[in-house]
Enzyme design. Structure first.
Site, mmCIF file in Angstrom:
data_model
loop_
_atom_site.group_PDB
_atom_site.id
_atom_site.type_symbol
_atom_site.label_atom_id
_atom_site.label_comp_id
_atom_site.label_asym_id
_atom_site.label_seq_id
_atom_site.Cartn_x
_atom_site.Cartn_y
_atom_site.Cartn_z
ATOM 1 N N PRO A 1 0.764 -1.247 0.000
ATOM 2 C CA PRO A 1 0.000 0.000 0.000
ATOM 3 C C PRO A 1 0.799 1.304 0.000
ATOM 4 C CG PRO A 1 0.026 -0.937 2.194
ATOM 5 C CD PRO A 1 0.728 -1.923 1.304
ATOM 6 N N CYS A 2 1.416 1.604 -1.131
ATOM 7 C CA CYS A 2 2.145 2.872 -1.235
ATOM 8 C C CYS A 2 1.192 4.071 -1.206
ATOM 9 C CB CYS A 2 3.028 2.900 -2.477
ATOM 10 S SG CYS A 2 2.168 2.592 -4.017
ATOM 11 N N HIS A 3 -0.098 3.824 -1.418
ATOM 12 C CA HIS A 3 -1.065 4.929 -1.354
ATOM 13 C C HIS A 3 -1.202 5.481 0.065
ATOM 14 C CE1 HIS A 3 -3.495 1.294 -0.506
ATOM 15 N NE2 HIS A 3 -4.210 2.091 0.272
#
Length: 153
Positions: free
Chosen positions: A119-121
């Site tokens: 989850p780089c978001h």
């Protein structure tokens, strides 16, 4: 092998290589093709559907993506960020032992091939601004709002 999933953020292409999920990408609808049938792709598709329905907060899939040791360290850290929470690029840089590496962390996160699953978001600029996202800040905001909505339930 690959599979496709229609989601609230658009079409998602999931790739499997040698028994690992090697890519999860948001793709234009015209790139959607036939889905291959294998148990791992079915499992990944199901887990993404559960994520979008608010029923899954962590993924349980064998993952592999190629990258430098620094990129691997940055990507490994991403999976420790709890669902519905955010950290700054500076927080991530400090956590992986590179306190002056905010830009390098951003560049590494931008090369993450496992969108949503890794989850780089959940990494944002200091001061709460969204920062960049490979698929655009509208999709980043949608993912964060989705997680926030289900996290409050």
């Amino acid at each position: 092998m690959r599979a496709f999933l229609q989601s609230p953020v658009g079409a998602i292409e999931i790739e499997e290589t040698d028994g690992y999920i090697s890519s999860v990408r948001i793709v234009p609808d015209e790139k959607v093709g036939e889905s291959d049938s294998c148990e791992l792709l079915k499992k990944a598709t199901m887990q993404l559907q559960e994520y979008f329905a608010g029923e899954r907060k962590e993924f349980d899939l064998p993952l592999r993506q190629e990258g430098t040791p620094f990129q691997q360290k940055a990507w490994n850290y991403l999976s420790t960020i709890p669902y519905g929470q955010t950290v700054s690029y500076k927080d991530e840089a400090i956590a992986i032992g590179s306190p002056k590496g905010c830009r390098a962390v951003g560049a590494a996160n931008g090369k993450n091939n496992l969108a949503i699953v890794v989850p780089c978001h959940r990494v944002i600029n200091g001061g709460g601004k969204l920062g960049g996202y490979a698929y655009g800040t509208d999709i980043k905001l949608l993912l964060l709002e989705l997680e926030n909505h289900y996290n409050l339930m």
